[in-house]
Every structure is written in C-alpha cells, then in structure tokens.
Write an enzyme that holds these catalytic residues in place. Structure first.
Site, PDB file in Angstrom:
ATOM      1  N   GLY A   8     -35.320 -36.203  18.093  1.00  0.00           N
ATOM      2  CA  GLY A   8     -34.799 -35.075  18.878  1.00  0.00           C
ATOM      3  C   GLY A   8     -35.837 -34.599  19.879  1.00  0.00           C
ATOM      4  O   GLY A   8     -35.851 -33.432  20.273  1.00  0.00           O
ATOM      5  N   ALA A  10     -36.195 -35.167  23.000  1.00  0.00           N
ATOM      6  CA  ALA A  10     -35.828 -35.041  24.414  1.00  0.00           C
ATOM      7  C   ALA A  10     -35.353 -33.643  24.793  1.00  0.00           C
ATOM      8  O   ALA A  10     -35.139 -33.359  25.969  1.00  0.00           O
ATOM      9  CB  ALA A  10     -34.738 -36.065  24.756  1.00  0.00           C
ATOM     10  N   GLY A  12     -34.880 -29.141  23.545  1.00  0.00           N
ATOM     11  CA  GLY A  12     -35.029 -27.996  22.650  1.00  0.00           C
ATOM     12  C   GLY A  12     -36.349 -27.952  21.885  1.00  0.00           C
ATOM     13  O   GLY A  12     -37.438 -28.090  22.457  1.00  0.00           O
ATOM     14  N   ILE A  13     -36.240 -27.743  20.576  1.00  0.00           N
ATOM     15  CA  ILE A  13     -37.419 -27.562  19.725  1.00  0.00           C
ATOM     16  C   ILE A  13     -38.275 -28.835  19.705  1.00  0.00           C
ATOM     17  O   ILE A  13     -39.508 -28.769  19.729  1.00  0.00           O
ATOM     18  CB  ILE A  13     -36.973 -27.175  18.294  1.00  0.00           C
ATOM     19  CG1 ILE A  13     -36.232 -25.832  18.306  1.00  0.00           C
ATOM     20  CG2 ILE A  13     -38.165 -27.113  17.344  1.00  0.00           C
ATOM     21  CD1 ILE A  13     -35.476 -25.520  17.005  1.00  0.00           C
ATOM     22  N   ASP A  41     -29.643 -44.357  18.160  1.00  0.00           N
ATOM     23  CA  ASP A  41     -28.576 -43.452  17.731  1.00  0.00           C
ATOM     24  C   ASP A  41     -28.683 -43.262  16.212  1.00  0.00           C
ATOM     25  O   ASP A  41     -28.348 -44.161  15.438  1.00  0.00           O
ATOM     26  CB  ASP A  41     -27.219 -44.061  18.115  1.00  0.00           C
ATOM     27  CG  ASP A  41     -26.061 -43.157  17.715  1.00  0.00           C
ATOM     28  OD1 ASP A  41     -26.297 -42.129  17.037  1.00  0.00           O
ATOM     29  OD2 ASP A  41     -24.917 -43.483  18.097  1.00  0.00           O
ATOM     30  N   SER A 113     -32.867 -25.186   8.518  1.00  0.00           N
ATOM     31  CA  SER A 113     -32.138 -24.121   9.222  1.00  0.00           C
ATOM     32  C   SER A 113     -31.917 -22.948   8.287  1.00  0.00           C
ATOM     33  O   SER A 113     -31.792 -23.131   7.072  1.00  0.00           O
ATOM     34  CB  SER A 113     -30.771 -24.656   9.675  1.00  0.00           C
ATOM     35  OG  SER A 113     -29.925 -23.602  10.085  1.00  0.00           O
ATOM     36  N   TYR A 155     -22.732 -28.578   8.763  1.00  0.00           N
ATOM     37  CA  TYR A 155     -24.072 -28.192   9.236  1.00  0.00           C
ATOM     38  C   TYR A 155     -24.875 -27.564   8.091  1.00  0.00           C
ATOM     39  O   TYR A 155     -25.975 -28.013   7.765  1.00  0.00           O
ATOM     40  CB  TYR A 155     -23.953 -27.215  10.412  1.00  0.00           C
ATOM     41  CG  TYR A 155     -25.282 -26.938  11.084  1.00  0.00           C
ATOM     42  CD1 TYR A 155     -25.846 -27.874  11.949  1.00  0.00           C
ATOM     43  CD2 TYR A 155     -25.984 -25.764  10.834  1.00  0.00           C
ATOM     44  CE1 TYR A 155     -27.071 -27.641  12.548  1.00  0.00           C
ATOM     45  CE2 TYR A 155     -27.212 -25.522  11.434  1.00  0.00           C
ATOM     46  CZ  TYR A 155     -27.743 -26.467  12.285  1.00  0.00           C
ATOM     47  OH  TYR A 155     -28.976 -26.237  12.872  1.00  0.00           O
TER      48      TYR A 155
END
Ligand code: NAD
Length: 264
Positions: A8, A10, A12-13, A41, A113, A155
């Site tokens: 991840g 690329a 945001g966090i 992917d 989260s 989620y």
C-alpha cells in the site's frame, strides 16, 4: 541503513511512511497495484505469491522491516476487502518472515484499525473463518449479511482477524524468538482516499461523518510518525502490542471497556 517493505506504498498512510523512511535514509521496497517497486495484486493467490517472490529477490533475502498496509474499505465489495485486508497481509507476514529472521533485529508494523473495537456485532464466526482459512464460511457469512453493510463487516472482521494473527504469532519462537518484533497500529479516521471512498458513499458517508473524533481527523503523516517509532530500536520492548491512535474515538465510545482484568 535498513531495507523495509511496505504494502500500500503508493497512497495514504503507506506513501507517508515511505517518504519518512526514505528521508531517514532507509531503502523502501513498495508493493502496490501500481506506482511501486513491486507491482502486484494482493487480492489473488498468484499476486500474493509474486509479491513475496519479488520482495525476496529485491532484498537479497534480508529484510529489516515490514509494514503490511495495503487495504480497502467500505463501500468496496466485501469479498475483495476480505482478500486484500486479511489474506494479502497474512501472505506477506508468512512469506517474508524468513527474510525478517535473517536481519539482526527486524520490526513489523501491521496496519490494523479501530474498526476492530468500534464496529458493533462483528460475527466471531467470521473472524475465526479468516484465521482458519475457511473461505466457504467467509463467503456464506458475507453473502448472508448482504450488501452494502457486509463491506463494513468484512472490514472490521478482517482487521480483527489479522490483529489476532499478529498477537498469536508475535510471542512465538518463529517471531520474537528470531528477534522479529511484531506489533499492530490501529488508526482511526485518517484523511486518505480509502476514507474518502466511505465519505462520498450515500450509505456510509452519513455514518462515517457521525464518528466522534475529539482531536479532529488525522493526516497520513500523523500515523506514519507512529509507524516510524514502532519500526525503530527505541520501540524494542513492544511485542504483540496493538497501538490505538485514533484521536479519541475509542475513548468516547468504549470509555471504560479497558483496561479490564480477568477472572481466574
Ligand atoms: P489508501 O487508499 O490511501 O491506500 C491503500 C493502498 O492499498 C493503495 O495504494 C491501494 O492501491 C493499495 N491496495 C488496495 N488494494 C490492493 C491490492 N489488491 N493489491 C495491492 N495493493 C492494493 O488508504 P489508507 O487509508 O492509507 O490505508 C492504509 C491502511 O490503513 C489500510 O490497511 C487501511 O485499512 C488502514 N486504515 C485506514 C484508516 C483511514 O481512516 N484511512 C483507518 C484505519 C486503518
């Protein structure tokens, strides 16, 4: 300096963490759908396997840190959320563990989260199904729950399961016994494309806007700074910790739920 893999990377966090690590002189191996050293992917078995192989190749079998952060959230399809958030992270943790063990002192920060404590009525059966790789049960629970709310269930349950996976593994010979510290950061509302996807959705937008965040929402750098610390030797006493950094949302909604003792 250190070599650290981030999924991840690329956006945001992940992108904020990448920038801070590179500014500190570390080498980052980014993993993302595009715009990263390793384009893969993580929603498919094949993509996960190719990501692990490519990272091992790039780091020459020695990795000092890992941040599995690639993720999707509501209103994205529930089954896709399940694949990326749980199985995408678990494959990197499992597949890259030997390279982490080859480092003198490695540190892993899984991005969890605060949905793990703030999503009501998450089915235990679904969390257990992730941990047991029981895809038939995952499919049936999510299908029965129905769109669009099954994406919120996917989620919260995928994040709960990967958090539990990390706590279980962190204390074993394969992890802490190999000087790999494994911890989880549990962010709250952070202004990223993932959260904007929820904000802009007619179903989820009104709900996410109601979440109390006493400090106001975070920017990606606010979480990246914690990840930097958790990756650093200064955090060497943390093992199996779940660090909630959520601007007070959990303290508002679950004020007295913990700390909590247990009965023997
Ligand atoms: P983001 O959308 O900015 O970044 C997520 C990244 O994951 C993107 O670069 C995306 O391309 C990548 N990704 C998605 N599917 C992928 C796939 N199949 N294969 C490879 N890469 C894929 O979102 P973010 O908010 O920075 O999210 C980072 C992590 O933080 C996620 O795990 C998310 O669940 C978690 N998180 C975010 C918030 C928040 O409010 N933003 C709160 C708690 C936890």
């Amino acid at each position: 300096m250190r070599t650290i893999a981030i999924s991840g990377s690329a956006s945001g966090i992940g992108a904020a963490t990448r920038a801070m690590l590179e500014a500190a002189g570390d080498t980052v191996i980014g993993i993302d759908l595009r715009g990263a050293e390793v384009a893969a992917d993580l929603s498919t078995d094949q993509g996960r396997a190719s990501a692990v192989a490519a990272v091992l190749d790039r780091c020459d079998g020695v990795l000092d840190g890992l941040v599995p952060g690639a993720g999707l959230g509501p209103p994205v399809d529930a089954h896709l959320i399940a694949e990326v958030n749980y199985f995408g992270s678990e494959a990197l943790l499992d597949g890259l563990r030997p390279a982490l063990a080859a480092s003198d002192a490695a540190s892993v920060v899984q991005i969890g989260s605060n949905s793990t404590t703030l999503t009501p009525n998450l089915p235990d059966e679904l969390v257990d199904a992730f941990l047991g790789h029981d895809r038939a049960t995952i499919d049936s629970v999510l299908t029965e729950a129905g769109a669009p709310f099954n994406s919120a269930i996917a989620y919260g349950a995928s994040k709960t399961a990967i958090t539990r996976w990390c706590r279980r593994a962190s204390i074993t010979d394969e992890w802490v016994g190999q000087d790999i510290r494994l911890n989880v950061i549990a962010p709250g509302a952070v202004q990223t494309p993932l959260l904007k996807g929820g904000d802009d959705d007619p179903t989820f937008g009104p709900l996410t806007s109601q979440l109390p965040v006493p400090t106001g929402r975070a920017e990606p750098d606010d979480i990246a700074a914690w990840i930097m610390f958790m990756l650093s030797p200064a955090a060497r006493f943390a093992c199996g910790s779940v660090v909630f950094v959520d601007g007070g949302s959990d303290a508002v909604i679950r004020t007295d739920d913990w700390p909590r003792t247990f009965t023997m």
